[in-house]
Design a protein around this motif. Sequence first.
Motif, PDB file in Angstrom:
ATOM      1  N   PRO A  12      24.964  38.602  42.972  1.00  0.00           N
ATOM      2  CA  PRO A  12      24.056  39.044  44.045  1.00  0.00           C
ATOM      3  C   PRO A  12      22.813  39.737  43.498  1.00  0.00           C
ATOM      4  N   ARG A  13      21.668  39.483  44.137  1.00  0.00           N
ATOM      5  CA  ARG A  13      20.423  40.142  43.747  1.00  0.00           C
ATOM      6  C   ARG A  13      20.555  41.640  43.994  1.00  0.00           C
ATOM      7  N   GLY A  14      19.891  42.429  43.150  1.00  0.00           N
ATOM      8  CA  GLY A  14      19.915  43.876  43.312  1.00  0.00           C
ATOM      9  C   GLY A  14      21.070  44.555  42.609  1.00  0.00           C
ATOM     10  N   TYR A  15      21.897  43.776  41.915  1.00  0.00           N
ATOM     11  CA  TYR A  15      23.018  44.333  41.181  1.00  0.00           C
ATOM     12  C   TYR A  15      22.799  44.158  39.689  1.00  0.00           C
ATOM     13  N   THR A  16      23.238  45.148  38.923  1.00  0.00           N
ATOM     14  CA  THR A  16      23.281  45.014  37.481  1.00  0.00           C
ATOM     15  C   THR A  16      24.689  44.552  37.141  1.00  0.00           C
ATOM     16  N   VAL A  17      24.781  43.520  36.328  1.00  0.00           N
ATOM     17  CA  VAL A  17      26.077  42.981  35.922  1.00  0.00           C
ATOM     18  C   VAL A  17      26.229  43.226  34.433  1.00  0.00           C
ATOM     19  N   LEU A  18      27.287  43.943  34.054  1.00  0.00           N
ATOM     20  CA  LEU A  18      27.552  44.265  32.657  1.00  0.00           C
ATOM     21  C   LEU A  18      28.837  43.577  32.237  1.00  0.00           C
ATOM     22  N   PHE A  19      28.843  43.068  31.012  1.00  0.00           N
ATOM     23  CA  PHE A  19      30.016  42.404  30.469  1.00  0.00           C
ATOM     24  C   PHE A  19      30.518  43.230  29.300  1.00  0.00           C
ATOM     25  N   GLY A  20      31.656  43.875  29.478  1.00  0.00           N
ATOM     26  CA  GLY A  20      32.206  44.715  28.423  1.00  0.00           C
ATOM     27  C   GLY A  20      32.897  43.898  27.356  1.00  0.00           C
ATOM     28  N   ALA A  21      32.989  44.481  26.156  1.00  0.00           N
ATOM     29  CA  ALA A  21      33.650  43.810  25.044  1.00  0.00           C
ATOM     30  C   ALA A  21      35.129  43.574  25.345  1.00  0.00           C
ATOM     31  N   ASP A  22      35.687  44.361  26.242  1.00  0.00           N
ATOM     32  CA  ASP A  22      37.096  44.235  26.582  1.00  0.00           C
ATOM     33  C   ASP A  22      37.349  43.195  27.680  1.00  0.00           C
ATOM     34  N   ASP A  91      14.144  34.554  19.116  1.00  0.00           N
ATOM     35  CA  ASP A  91      12.829  34.618  19.749  1.00  0.00           C
ATOM     36  C   ASP A  91      12.437  36.032  20.162  1.00  0.00           C
ATOM     37  N   VAL A  92      13.358  36.975  20.090  1.00  0.00           N
ATOM     38  CA  VAL A  92      13.159  38.313  20.655  1.00  0.00           C
ATOM     39  C   VAL A  92      12.387  39.226  19.703  1.00  0.00           C
ATOM     40  N   LEU A  93      11.366  39.880  20.246  1.00  0.00           N
ATOM     41  CA  LEU A  93      10.622  40.908  19.514  1.00  0.00           C
ATOM     42  C   LEU A  93      11.076  42.302  19.915  1.00  0.00           C
ATOM     43  N   LEU A  94      11.452  42.466  21.186  1.00  0.00           N
ATOM     44  CA  LEU A  94      11.872  43.763  21.706  1.00  0.00           C
ATOM     45  C   LEU A  94      12.846  43.537  22.848  1.00  0.00           C
ATOM     46  N   ILE A  95      13.880  44.363  22.875  1.00  0.00           N
ATOM     47  CA  ILE A  95      14.788  44.425  24.028  1.00  0.00           C
ATOM     48  C   ILE A  95      14.816  45.859  24.492  1.00  0.00           C
ATOM     49  N   SER A  96      14.785  46.044  25.822  1.00  0.00           N
ATOM     50  CA  SER A  96      14.906  47.378  26.402  1.00  0.00           C
ATOM     51  C   SER A  96      15.989  47.361  27.472  1.00  0.00           C
ATOM     52  N   ALA A 104      25.811  53.785  30.475  1.00  0.00           N
ATOM     53  CA  ALA A 104      25.345  54.633  29.368  1.00  0.00           C
ATOM     54  C   ALA A 104      26.030  54.287  28.052  1.00  0.00           C
ATOM     55  N   ARG A 105      27.350  54.199  28.037  1.00  0.00           N
ATOM     56  CA  ARG A 105      28.066  53.898  26.792  1.00  0.00           C
ATOM     57  C   ARG A 105      27.666  52.535  26.261  1.00  0.00           C
ATOM     58  N   THR A 106      27.571  51.566  27.139  1.00  0.00           N
ATOM     59  CA  THR A 106      27.186  50.218  26.725  1.00  0.00           C
ATOM     60  C   THR A 106      25.781  50.214  26.154  1.00  0.00           C
ATOM     61  N   ASP A 107      24.826  50.836  26.843  1.00  0.00           N
ATOM     62  CA  ASP A 107      23.430  50.814  26.408  1.00  0.00           C
ATOM     63  C   ASP A 107      23.224  51.572  25.103  1.00  0.00           C
ATOM     64  N   TYR A 108      23.842  52.745  24.978  1.00  0.00           N
ATOM     65  CA  TYR A 108      23.639  53.555  23.779  1.00  0.00           C
ATOM     66  C   TYR A 108      24.458  53.051  22.587  1.00  0.00           C
ATOM     67  N   ASP A 109      25.683  52.628  22.819  1.00  0.00           N
ATOM     68  CA  ASP A 109      26.576  52.288  21.707  1.00  0.00           C
ATOM     69  C   ASP A 109      26.706  50.787  21.480  1.00  0.00           C
ATOM     70  N   ASP A 110      27.267  50.088  22.448  1.00  0.00           N
ATOM     71  CA  ASP A 110      27.564  48.667  22.267  1.00  0.00           C
ATOM     72  C   ASP A 110      26.303  47.840  22.010  1.00  0.00           C
ATOM     73  N   CYS A 111      25.283  48.049  22.831  1.00  0.00           N
ATOM     74  CA  CYS A 111      24.050  47.263  22.683  1.00  0.00           C
ATOM     75  C   CYS A 111      23.319  47.619  21.398  1.00  0.00           C
ATOM     76  N   THR A 112      23.322  48.896  21.025  1.00  0.00           N
ATOM     77  CA  THR A 112      22.674  49.297  19.778  1.00  0.00           C
ATOM     78  C   THR A 112      23.315  48.568  18.606  1.00  0.00           C
ATOM     79  N   ALA A 113      24.636  48.535  18.579  1.00  0.00           N
ATOM     80  CA  ALA A 113      25.342  47.839  17.497  1.00  0.00           C
ATOM     81  C   ALA A 113      25.076  46.342  17.540  1.00  0.00           C
ATOM     82  N   LYS A 114      25.165  45.751  18.732  1.00  0.00           N
ATOM     83  CA  LYS A 114      24.965  44.299  18.852  1.00  0.00           C
ATOM     84  C   LYS A 114      23.557  43.899  18.452  1.00  0.00           C
TER      85      LYS A 114
END
Length: 172
Positions: A12-22, A91-96, A104-114
């Motif tokens: 659905p539009r307007g939702y953030t969808v996150l996929f955890g490593a688990d 192709d990526v120069l920057l991801i934000s 928060a945990r995903t953005d700070y930890d998981d994504c930083t590592a990935k």
Amino acid sequence: MSIDMIVHTEFPRGYTVLFGADGKVIMTPQSEEHSSTIRSMQIDSAAALGRHAKVTSDVYIDFPADENSAPDLAILREDARKEGKRYTFEDVLLISQVVSTSSARTDYDDCTAKYGRHGIPVYLVVDPYAQEVVLHTHKYGTGKLPIPLADGRTFTLDLDELPHAEPEGDAR
């Protein structure tokens, strides 16, 4: 649910969808702060790079090992070309990513590592709750990195002089 099913699902539009490593799929509505922050970054990128620059929001980018991402904002090389329906991490120069209370945990930890593991040159974590922006960029051997301090002085780290550790069996 398989990765292929998730990738081809329209959420659905307007939702953030996150996929955890688990294997968890988390859907959360975007807050006004989250949406406004992404919009501000889009406006700034258009002003700096031109309105036709390859800047995406919430668009899948292919990574190896089915670690695909749909970052809040991605700036791509001007010569980037889709492979199939998507751009690739090369192709990526920057991801934000804009932090939400559930990511928060995903953005700070998981994504930083990935993103570091896959050599994304710049990863920006924008946190409207902590009111901070964390910039991950430089690699060893790329000159001097000036770091402004809160008291107005600048600490300069010489990246060419940092020691190199020998990789261990499971180290990155």
